[in-house]
Design a protein around this motif. Structure first.
Motif, PDB file in Angstrom:
ATOM      1  N   GLU A   4       0.301  -0.159 -15.838  1.00  0.00           N
ATOM      2  CA  GLU A   4       1.189  -1.335 -15.924  1.00  0.00           C
ATOM      3  C   GLU A   4       2.057  -1.370 -14.687  1.00  0.00           C
ATOM      4  OE1 GLU A   4       2.530  -3.890 -17.472  1.00  0.00           O
ATOM      5  OE2 GLU A   4       1.620  -3.940 -19.471  1.00  0.00           O
ATOM      6  N   ARG A   5       2.612  -2.527 -14.439  1.00  0.00           N
ATOM      7  CA  ARG A   5       3.573  -2.573 -13.333  1.00  0.00           C
ATOM      8  C   ARG A   5       4.700  -3.551 -13.653  1.00  0.00           C
ATOM      9  NH1 ARG A   5       3.748  -7.954 -12.557  1.00  0.00           N
ATOM     10  NH2 ARG A   5       1.966  -8.876 -11.522  1.00  0.00           N
ATOM     11  N   PHE A   6       5.828  -3.299 -13.007  1.00  0.00           N
ATOM     12  CA  PHE A   6       6.935  -4.254 -13.026  1.00  0.00           C
ATOM     13  C   PHE A   6       7.112  -4.646 -11.567  1.00  0.00           C
ATOM     14  CE2 PHE A   6      11.730  -4.830 -13.054  1.00  0.00           C
ATOM     15  CZ  PHE A   6      11.659  -6.103 -13.591  1.00  0.00           C
ATOM     16  N   ALA A   7       7.158  -5.963 -11.298  1.00  0.00           N
ATOM     17  CA  ALA A   7       7.094  -6.412  -9.900  1.00  0.00           C
ATOM     18  C   ALA A   7       8.192  -7.417  -9.567  1.00  0.00           C
ATOM     19  CB  ALA A   7       5.712  -7.014  -9.648  1.00  0.00           C
ATOM     20  N   PRO A   8       9.453  -6.974  -9.587  1.00  0.00           N
ATOM     21  CA  PRO A   8      10.542  -7.933  -9.331  1.00  0.00           C
ATOM     22  C   PRO A   8      10.688  -8.286  -7.845  1.00  0.00           C
ATOM     23  CG  PRO A   8      11.422  -5.729  -9.582  1.00  0.00           C
ATOM     24  CD  PRO A   8       9.941  -5.612  -9.813  1.00  0.00           C
ATOM     25  N   ILE A  40       8.122  -3.727  -5.417  1.00  0.00           N
ATOM     26  CA  ILE A  40       9.201  -4.617  -4.980  1.00  0.00           C
ATOM     27  C   ILE A  40       8.561  -5.752  -4.179  1.00  0.00           C
ATOM     28  CG2 ILE A  40      11.308  -4.775  -3.563  1.00  0.00           C
ATOM     29  CD1 ILE A  40      11.771  -3.110  -6.064  1.00  0.00           C
ATOM     30  N   GLU A  41       8.690  -6.971  -4.688  1.00  0.00           N
ATOM     31  CA  GLU A  41       8.014  -8.121  -4.066  1.00  0.00           C
ATOM     32  C   GLU A  41       8.971  -8.795  -3.074  1.00  0.00           C
ATOM     33  OE1 GLU A  41       5.681 -10.299  -7.058  1.00  0.00           O
ATOM     34  OE2 GLU A  41       4.301  -8.627  -6.782  1.00  0.00           O
ATOM     35  N   ASP A  42       9.064  -8.168  -1.902  1.00  0.00           N
ATOM     36  CA  ASP A  42      10.072  -8.560  -0.908  1.00  0.00           C
ATOM     37  C   ASP A  42       9.464  -9.304   0.277  1.00  0.00           C
ATOM     38  OD1 ASP A  42       8.660  -6.388  -0.013  1.00  0.00           O
ATOM     39  OD2 ASP A  42      10.381  -5.317   0.807  1.00  0.00           O
TER      40      ASP A  42
END
Ligand code: GLU
Length: 274
Positions: A4-8, A40-42
């Motif tokens: 799983e991933r969290f991609a803020p 981190i979607e930077d």
């Protein structure tokens, strides 16, 4: 095994909706062999800020949501994105577009009384630049997805909330349109980077808000074009404020940071999700 991933995106403080995505994703990857990753979607270098990125680490730590190190930063992946953009360009899946927002308003779809239909990325693109002759080299304009060049007509993905979600190429042309795959200012877009990174990180399950349901259709199409696997999705209910509005990054009063400052405990936050 679940990955799983969290991609803020570090363009504002995390709010309850983000924490809910992170919490659900984290909870679903608790077997020994499972992994929970943070990305981190930077890519939007104008809006991304280090202070938001640092607050993401701090908020997740405070909530007890543990992720594997190292964290992937999208800003380190620009060369990989550009290579895949070239691949899509060479296969004529993209077209160059220099329309402004105003141009798009003006060429409104006639069936909507002059008001362009709105898709998940704003006004549905009326197709103005679609028939432009394609130069050999990739231009520096915005690049949009040419839905009409796609041979496959029927698509689907599996969703843990909605079951099998089926859709056609025509649905996407009519209701979403030719979305931007490379923005002129940053040379890439959320849609392509998220698809490439989910595959790069071997993500098997994606947990995200139901507001991204339409965007996921674009992602499934891109996965098809690039020969990448489609993860299992879970589009969870949206956390709304007390007026029923979806939470947004501009609502600082609902940020995890502000709850922390007001004396809430991680348990108080988690209890709002049950
Ligand atoms: N960076 C996106 C966001 O914060 C990620 C959404 C997703 O793909 O799950 O909305």
């Amino acid at each position: 095994m679940i990955i799983e991933r969290f991609a803020p995106s570090p363009t504002g403080f995390l709010h309850l909706g983000h924490a809910y995505s992170a919490y659900l994703g984290y909870k679903s990857a608790q077997n020994v062999e499972d992994k929970f990753l943070l990305r981190i979607e930077d890519i939007d270098f104008n809006r991304s800020k280090k202070k938001y990125e640092n607050q993401i680490y701090s908020d997740l730590h405070w909530l007890g949501i543990k992720y594997e190190e190292p964290v992937l930063l999208q800003s380190t992946r620009l060369i990989a994105y550009n290579n895949k953009l070239k691949e899509l360009w060479n296969c004529r899946h993209l077209f160059a577009c220099n329309c402004t927002r105003k141009d798009i308003e003006i060429s409104a779809a006639p069936q909507e009384n002059g008001v362009p239909l709105a898709g998940p990325d704003g006004k549905i693109y009326p197709g103005t630049c679609l028939s432009n002759h394609q130069p050999l080299d990739m231009p520096e304009d915005a690049l949009r997805l040419n839905m009409h060049n796609i041979k496959k007509n029927n698509f689907y993905f599996d969703d843990m909330e909605f079951g099998k979600v089926s859709f056609t190429k025509k649905d996407v042309i009519d209701n979403i349109g030719s979305v931007i795959i490379a923005r002129k200012d940053i040379g890439i877009s959320y849609h392509l980077s998220v698809v490439l990174d989910d595959a790069f990180q071997g993500i098997t399950h994606v947990t995200r808000g139901a507001d991204l349901l339409e965007a996921t259709k674009i992602h499934v199409i891109l996965q098809h074009l690039l020969g990448l696997p489609t993860p299992i999705y879970r589009h969870h209910r949206l956390i709304r404020d007390n007026t029923g509005r979806r939470l947004a990054k501009r609502d600082d009063s609902k940020s995890i940071k502000s709850y922390r400052e007001a004396g809430f405990t991680p348990k108080d936050i988690i209890s709002m999700f049950d």
